[in-house]
Design a protein around this motif. Structure first.
Motif, PDB file in Angstrom:
ATOM      1  N   MET A 120       0.839  -1.185   0.000  1.00 42.20           N
ATOM      2  CA  MET A 120       0.000   0.000   0.000  1.00 42.20           C
ATOM      3  C   MET A 120       0.878   1.240   0.000  1.00 42.20           C
ATOM      4  O   MET A 120       1.990   1.249   0.523  1.00 42.20           O
ATOM      5  N   ALA A 121       0.373   2.315  -0.643  1.00 41.61           N
ATOM      6  CA  ALA A 121       1.120   3.561  -0.743  1.00 41.61           C
ATOM      7  C   ALA A 121       1.022   4.346   0.559  1.00 41.61           C
ATOM      8  O   ALA A 121      -0.017   4.355   1.224  1.00 41.61           O
ATOM      9  N   LEU A 122       2.123   5.017   0.915  1.00 42.87           N
ATOM     10  CA  LEU A 122       2.169   5.849   2.116  1.00 42.87           C
ATOM     11  C   LEU A 122       2.433   7.299   1.716  1.00 42.87           C
ATOM     12  O   LEU A 122       3.202   7.561   0.792  1.00 42.87           O
ATOM     13  N   PRO A 123       1.815   8.268   2.393  1.00 45.49           N
ATOM     14  CA  PRO A 123       2.133   9.670   2.128  1.00 45.49           C
ATOM     15  C   PRO A 123       3.538   9.989   2.630  1.00 45.49           C
ATOM     16  O   PRO A 123       4.063   9.328   3.524  1.00 45.49           O
ATOM     17  N   ARG A 124       4.140  11.001   2.026  1.00 46.29           N
ATOM     18  CA  ARG A 124       5.494  11.378   2.449  1.00 46.29           C
ATOM     19  C   ARG A 124       5.492  12.107   3.790  1.00 46.29           C
ATOM     20  O   ARG A 124       6.492  12.109   4.503  1.00 46.29           O
ATOM     21  N   GLU A 125       4.383  12.736   4.127  1.00 49.87           N
ATOM     22  CA  GLU A 125       4.264  13.449   5.396  1.00 49.87           C
ATOM     23  C   GLU A 125       2.930  13.092   6.038  1.00 49.87           C
ATOM     24  O   GLU A 125       1.985  12.677   5.363  1.00 49.87           O
ATOM     25  N   TRP A 126       2.875  13.250   7.359  1.00 45.09           N
ATOM     26  CA  TRP A 126       1.635  12.931   8.071  1.00 45.09           C
ATOM     27  C   TRP A 126       0.536  13.874   7.624  1.00 45.09           C
ATOM     28  O   TRP A 126       0.697  15.087   7.613  1.00 45.09           O
ATOM     29  N   ASP A 127      -0.600  13.311   7.207  1.00 45.89           N
ATOM     30  CA  ASP A 127      -1.708  14.132   6.735  1.00 45.89           C
ATOM     31  C   ASP A 127      -3.026  13.490   7.158  1.00 45.89           C
ATOM     32  O   ASP A 127      -3.056  12.541   7.946  1.00 45.89           O
ATOM     33  N   ARG A 157      -5.026  11.635   5.509  1.00 49.27           N
ATOM     34  CA  ARG A 157      -5.127  10.226   5.111  1.00 49.27           C
ATOM     35  C   ARG A 157      -4.431   9.327   6.126  1.00 49.27           C
ATOM     36  O   ARG A 157      -4.919   8.250   6.473  1.00 49.27           O
ATOM     37  N   ALA A 158      -3.270   9.776   6.592  1.00 46.07           N
ATOM     38  CA  ALA A 158      -2.537   8.990   7.574  1.00 46.07           C
ATOM     39  C   ALA A 158      -3.296   8.908   8.888  1.00 46.07           C
ATOM     40  O   ALA A 158      -3.339   7.850   9.531  1.00 46.07           O
ATOM     41  N   THR A 159      -3.907  10.013   9.283  1.00 46.43           N
ATOM     42  CA  THR A 159      -4.698  10.008  10.518  1.00 46.43           C
ATOM     43  C   THR A 159      -5.861   9.036  10.412  1.00 46.43           C
ATOM     44  O   THR A 159      -6.150   8.268  11.346  1.00 46.43           O
ATOM     45  N   ALA A 160      -6.519   9.024   9.249  1.00 44.40           N
ATOM     46  CA  ALA A 160      -7.640   8.108   9.041  1.00 44.40           C
ATOM     47  C   ALA A 160      -7.165   6.652   9.040  1.00 44.40           C
ATOM     48  O   ALA A 160      -7.826   5.770   9.595  1.00 44.40           O
ATOM     49  N   ALA A 161      -6.013   6.417   8.429  1.00 43.18           N
ATOM     50  CA  ALA A 161      -5.479   5.057   8.385  1.00 43.18           C
ATOM     51  C   ALA A 161      -5.115   4.576   9.781  1.00 43.18           C
ATOM     52  O   ALA A 161      -5.358   3.419  10.140  1.00 43.18           O
ATOM     53  N   LEU A 162      -4.530   5.471  10.578  1.00 46.54           N
ATOM     54  CA  LEU A 162      -4.138   5.111  11.931  1.00 46.54           C
ATOM     55  C   LEU A 162      -5.345   4.666  12.749  1.00 46.54           C
ATOM     56  O   LEU A 162      -5.247   3.765  13.596  1.00 46.54           O
ATOM     57  N   ALA A 163      -6.487   5.255  12.475  1.00 45.13           N
ATOM     58  CA  ALA A 163      -7.699   4.919  13.225  1.00 45.13           C
ATOM     59  C   ALA A 163      -8.149   3.487  12.977  1.00 45.13           C
ATOM     60  O   ALA A 163      -8.927   2.938  13.763  1.00 45.13           O
ATOM     61  N   GLU A 164      -7.667   2.870  11.884  1.00 43.48           N
ATOM     62  CA  GLU A 164      -8.030   1.483  11.593  1.00 43.48           C
ATOM     63  C   GLU A 164      -7.269   0.484  12.453  1.00 43.48           C
ATOM     64  O   GLU A 164      -7.662  -0.677  12.546  1.00 43.48           O
ATOM     65  N   LEU A 165      -6.191   0.921  13.072  1.00 39.31           N
ATOM     66  CA  LEU A 165      -5.349  -0.005  13.822  1.00 39.31           C
ATOM     67  C   LEU A 165      -5.947  -0.308  15.190  1.00 39.31           C
ATOM     68  O   LEU A 165      -6.703   0.486  15.751  1.00 39.31           O
ATOM     69  N   PRO A 166      -5.594  -1.451  15.771  1.00 38.57           N
ATOM     70  CA  PRO A 166      -6.007  -1.738  17.144  1.00 38.57           C
ATOM     71  C   PRO A 166      -5.513  -0.649  18.100  1.00 38.57           C
ATOM     72  O   PRO A 166      -4.496   0.009  17.841  1.00 38.57           O
ATOM     73  N   ALA A 167      -6.191  -0.475  19.205  1.00 36.04           N
ATOM     74  CA  ALA A 167      -5.867   0.601  20.143  1.00 36.04           C
ATOM     75  C   ALA A 167      -4.422   0.547  20.613  1.00 36.04           C
ATOM     76  O   ALA A 167      -3.755   1.578  20.727  1.00 36.04           O
ATOM     77  N   ALA A 168      -3.911  -0.655  20.888  1.00 31.16           N
ATOM     78  CA  ALA A 168      -2.531  -0.778  21.370  1.00 31.16           C
ATOM     79  C   ALA A 168      -1.536  -0.304  20.319  1.00 31.16           C
ATOM     80  O   ALA A 168      -0.548   0.371  20.637  1.00 31.16           O
ATOM     81  N   ALA A 169      -1.788  -0.620  19.048  1.00 33.37           N
ATOM     82  CA  ALA A 169      -0.894  -0.189  17.977  1.00 33.37           C
ATOM     83  C   ALA A 169      -0.980   1.316  17.772  1.00 33.37           C
ATOM     84  O   ALA A 169       0.029   1.982  17.506  1.00 33.37           O
ATOM     85  N   ARG A 170      -2.186   1.889  17.914  1.00 34.88           N
ATOM     86  CA  ARG A 170      -2.328   3.347  17.795  1.00 34.88           C
ATOM     87  C   ARG A 170      -1.539   4.049  18.885  1.00 34.88           C
ATOM     88  O   ARG A 170      -0.847   5.041  18.632  1.00 34.88           O
ATOM     89  N   ALA A 171      -1.629   3.546  20.103  1.00 36.02           N
ATOM     90  CA  ALA A 171      -0.912   4.161  21.222  1.00 36.02           C
ATOM     91  C   ALA A 171       0.596   4.048  21.023  1.00 36.02           C
ATOM     92  O   ALA A 171       1.343   4.991  21.309  1.00 36.02           O
ATOM     93  N   PHE A 172       1.041   2.899  20.534  1.00 35.56           N
ATOM     94  CA  PHE A 172       2.475   2.710  20.281  1.00 35.56           C
ATOM     95  C   PHE A 172       2.942   3.689  19.202  1.00 35.56           C
ATOM     96  O   PHE A 172       3.990   4.332  19.337  1.00 35.56           O
ATOM     97  N   ALA A 173       2.159   3.810  18.115  1.00 34.24           N
ATOM     98  CA  ALA A 173       2.536   4.695  17.018  1.00 34.24           C
ATOM     99  C   ALA A 173       2.612   6.147  17.470  1.00 34.24           C
ATOM    100  O   ALA A 173       3.463   6.915  16.994  1.00 34.24           O
ATOM    101  N   LEU A 198       4.750   6.909  10.291  1.00 28.02           N
ATOM    102  CA  LEU A 198       4.156   6.615   8.999  1.00 28.02           C
ATOM    103  C   LEU A 198       4.433   5.179   8.559  1.00 28.02           C
ATOM    104  O   LEU A 198       3.520   4.454   8.151  1.00 28.02           O
ATOM    105  N   THR A 199       5.688   4.766   8.622  1.00 29.50           N
ATOM    106  CA  THR A 199       6.024   3.430   8.143  1.00 29.50           C
ATOM    107  C   THR A 199       5.466   2.356   9.075  1.00 29.50           C
ATOM    108  O   THR A 199       5.017   1.304   8.614  1.00 29.50           O
TER     109      THR A 199
END
Length: 209
Positions: free
Chosen positions: A1-8, A10-26, A35-36
């Motif tokens: 999957m493609a990643l944006p070069r900077e946090w935007d 789209r990245a915020t929306a994608a982060l919301a798909e992750l489990p809570a523990a992964a979001r907190a770690f990120a 991002l990566t």
């Protein structure tokens, strides 16, 4: 999957798909690493969904590798703007994946990542083909080491394996593990699309292991 070069957004929306523990770690990571990390875990989570598996927490294990969903084996790889995940149901084989971008040659790594035999195998290639041949073997070894890790649980040096890719996308692999582990069955493959190099590897204990 493609990643944006900077946090935007789209990245915020994608982060919301992750489990809570992964979001907190990120959230504790620097922006570029965030991002990566998010991209790799999102790819892994979507792969789990395709297999109808619960993603789990997707956090790193003690070695820094992503914990894959229960009942699965897999691996993640990412670059600055791309992330991939390889996931399958547990079947006795481990899995490793690596993604590389063939851009600016870094020939200085040749002697560190290739054995003497591997260097001889590509010595007569035209100059324009030399760096892609080095990078392909480097990538194959990266995928191999990820696949080996569940069995050996240690750092495996580049000299402990030799990769001999063929023109059809396959690869013969010879292991020379200094820890005496094995034997192992190894199945490796590669694909090149433009500047992208994608390699995969699966490993399982061989007869007599």
């Amino acid at each position: 999957m493609a990643l944006p070069r900077e946090w935007d957004a789209r990245a915020t929306a994608a982060l919301a798909e992750l489990p809570a523990a992964a979001r907190a770690f990120a959230a504790e990571l620097p922006p570029v690493r965030r991002l990566t990390f998010a991209g790799g875990r999102l790819a892994l989570g979507r792969a789990a969904a395709q297999l109808s598996l619960a993603p789990g927490d997707l956090l790193p294990d003690a070695a820094g590798a992503p914990r894959v969903p229960a009942g699965a084996v897999g691996s993640v790889s990412h670059k600055a703007t791309l992330a991939v995940a390889l996931l399958d149901r547990a079947d006795g084989w481990s899995r490793g994946v690596d993604l590389e971008i063939c851009d600016v040659p870094r020939e200085r790594i040749t002697g560190r990542v290739l054995t003497e035999a591997e260097q001889r195998a590509i010595a007569d290639l035209p100059p324009a083909e030399h760096w892609p041949a080095v990078l392909l073997r480097f990538s194959l070894k990266e995928a191999l080491y990820k696949a080996l890790h569940p069995f050996v649980r240690r750092y495996v040096a580049f000299a402990e394996a030799e990769a001999a890719p063929d023109a059809g996308g396959g690869c013969a692999v010879a292991l020379r593990l200094t820890g005496g582990e094995g034997p192992f069955e190894v199945d490796a493959a590669w694909l090149r699309a433009g500047d992208l190099v994608l390699t995969t590897c699966r490993v399982r204990p061989g007869a007599g292991a």
